[in-house]
Design a protein around this motif. Structure first.
Motif, PDB file in Angstrom:
ATOM      1  N   ILE A 107      73.701  34.913  -9.055  1.00  0.00           N
ATOM      2  CA  ILE A 107      73.409  36.238  -9.601  1.00  0.00           C
ATOM      3  C   ILE A 107      72.165  36.197 -10.493  1.00  0.00           C
ATOM      4  O   ILE A 107      71.245  37.000 -10.290  1.00  0.00           O
ATOM      5  N   PRO A 108      72.067  35.281 -11.464  1.00  0.00           N
ATOM      6  CA  PRO A 108      70.821  35.222 -12.241  1.00  0.00           C
ATOM      7  C   PRO A 108      69.583  34.923 -11.383  1.00  0.00           C
ATOM      8  O   PRO A 108      68.500  35.451 -11.646  1.00  0.00           O
ATOM      9  N   ALA A 109      69.733  34.099 -10.356  1.00  0.00           N
ATOM     10  CA  ALA A 109      68.599  33.804  -9.473  1.00  0.00           C
ATOM     11  C   ALA A 109      68.152  35.067  -8.737  1.00  0.00           C
ATOM     12  O   ALA A 109      66.943  35.312  -8.575  1.00  0.00           O
ATOM     13  N   ALA A 110      69.092  35.898  -8.303  1.00  0.00           N
ATOM     14  CA  ALA A 110      68.747  37.145  -7.621  1.00  0.00           C
ATOM     15  C   ALA A 110      68.051  38.111  -8.584  1.00  0.00           C
ATOM     16  O   ALA A 110      67.089  38.782  -8.205  1.00  0.00           O
TER      17      ALA A 110
ATOM     18  N   LEU B  86      76.306  41.986  -3.083  1.00  0.00           N
ATOM     19  CA  LEU B  86      75.848  42.142  -4.453  1.00  0.00           C
ATOM     20  C   LEU B  86      74.448  41.556  -4.634  1.00  0.00           C
ATOM     21  O   LEU B  86      73.580  42.186  -5.246  1.00  0.00           O
ATOM     22  N   ILE B  87      74.219  40.382  -4.088  1.00  0.00           N
ATOM     23  CA  ILE B  87      72.900  39.740  -4.188  1.00  0.00           C
ATOM     24  C   ILE B  87      71.839  40.627  -3.535  1.00  0.00           C
ATOM     25  O   ILE B  87      70.755  40.834  -4.097  1.00  0.00           O
ATOM     26  N   ALA B  88      72.142  41.170  -2.365  1.00  0.00           N
ATOM     27  CA  ALA B  88      71.196  42.067  -1.685  1.00  0.00           C
ATOM     28  C   ALA B  88      70.938  43.310  -2.532  1.00  0.00           C
ATOM     29  O   ALA B  88      69.797  43.787  -2.622  1.00  0.00           O
ATOM     30  N   ARG B  89      71.982  43.826  -3.161  1.00  0.00           N
ATOM     31  CA  ARG B  89      71.845  45.016  -4.014  1.00  0.00           C
ATOM     32  C   ARG B  89      70.978  44.713  -5.232  1.00  0.00           C
ATOM     33  O   ARG B  89      70.120  45.501  -5.621  1.00  0.00           O
TER      34      ARG B  89
ATOM     35  N   THR C 191      84.540  38.341  -3.351  1.00  0.00           N
ATOM     36  CA  THR C 191      84.615  37.352  -2.275  1.00  0.00           C
ATOM     37  C   THR C 191      83.194  36.934  -1.879  1.00  0.00           C
ATOM     38  O   THR C 191      82.219  37.514  -2.336  1.00  0.00           O
ATOM     39  N   ARG C 192      83.090  35.968  -1.011  1.00  0.00           N
ATOM     40  CA  ARG C 192      81.759  35.503  -0.583  1.00  0.00           C
ATOM     41  C   ARG C 192      80.977  36.621   0.120  1.00  0.00           C
ATOM     42  O   ARG C 192      79.764  36.739  -0.045  1.00  0.00           O
ATOM     43  N   GLU C 193      81.667  37.443   0.905  1.00  0.00           N
ATOM     44  CA  GLU C 193      81.004  38.561   1.580  1.00  0.00           C
ATOM     45  C   GLU C 193      80.527  39.592   0.555  1.00  0.00           C
ATOM     46  O   GLU C 193      79.417  40.126   0.661  1.00  0.00           O
ATOM     47  N   GLU C 194      81.368  39.874  -0.441  1.00  0.00           N
ATOM     48  CA  GLU C 194      80.986  40.811  -1.497  1.00  0.00           C
ATOM     49  C   GLU C 194      79.837  40.246  -2.322  1.00  0.00           C
ATOM     50  O   GLU C 194      78.961  40.983  -2.764  1.00  0.00           O
TER      51      GLU C 194
ATOM     52  N   GLY D 233      76.258  47.493 -15.971  1.00  0.00           N
ATOM     53  CA  GLY D 233      77.449  48.221 -16.413  1.00  0.00           C
ATOM     54  C   GLY D 233      78.548  48.224 -15.362  1.00  0.00           C
ATOM     55  O   GLY D 233      79.734  48.037 -15.675  1.00  0.00           O
ATOM     56  N   LYS D 234      78.156  48.413 -14.104  1.00  0.00           N
ATOM     57  CA  LYS D 234      79.147  48.390 -13.016  1.00  0.00           C
ATOM     58  C   LYS D 234      79.756  47.010 -12.846  1.00  0.00           C
ATOM     59  O   LYS D 234      80.947  46.888 -12.570  1.00  0.00           O
ATOM     60  N   LEU D 235      78.943  45.964 -12.989  1.00  0.00           N
ATOM     61  CA  LEU D 235      79.485  44.603 -12.893  1.00  0.00           C
ATOM     62  C   LEU D 235      80.562  44.392 -13.957  1.00  0.00           C
ATOM     63  O   LEU D 235      81.611  43.815 -13.684  1.00  0.00           O
TER      64      LEU D 235
END
Length: 153
Positions: A107-110, A46-49, A39-42, A64-66
């Motif tokens: 995700i790639p930008a992060a 994820l981006i912060a992680r 979701t957007r919150e997740e 691997g987790k993704l």
């Protein structure tokens, strides 16, 4: 008919703004719906992680987790012609139904921001792909340069 899911899923994108095929995925009884769990919150978590990653091993574990948890295949590949900056890396998500355009960009930008801040991760990645090895060093003794240290042993 769209199936009811036991978990919250990502809200749909505005019509015409995305090519994620979310509806087609929801209608397919054999479709892999794990990507819709993001979701957007997740996504924000994820981006912060991703941006907080400190080592190459952490990055490998996260990829691997993704794959295991949400079915996202994050691919980071160095150019065979050499990498001078982080821009020399190809960072992308493999195409799959349900993967939102915004996710394919964020995700790639992060990952790129993380690698910009932690160049040691890039060096470890290049070393793992064998791109930091200097082929000229391996033949230094054979060329008659007996005084030079052998850096490969």
């Amino acid at each position: 008919m769209v199936q009811q899911l036991p978990f919250p899923i990502r809200t749909e994108c505005p019509p015409g703004a995305c090519t994620c095929d979310r509806e087609r995925l929801l209608e397919d009884p054999a479709g892999d719906l794990r990507v819709l769990k993001l979701t957007r919150e997740e996504e924000k978590r994820l981006i912060a992680r991703i941006e907080a990653i400190a080592t190459y091993d952490e990055l490998r574990r996260l990829t691997g987790k993704l794959q295991d948890m949400v079915g996202i295949d994050l691919q980071i590949t160095p150019s065979v012609h050499g990498v001078r900056t982080v821009r020399g890396l190809t960072i992308r998500l493999a195409e799959r139904p349900g993967l939102c355009r915004k996710l394919r960009q964020s995700i790639p930008a992060a990952v790129r921001r993380c690698l910009d801040r932690k160049p040691d991760i890039v060096y470890a990645m290049l070393d793992a792909h064998g791109l930091l090895a200097d082929p000229g060093l391996a033949t230094s003794d054979a060329a008659g340069d007996a005084g030079a240290p052998d850096l490969l042993s």
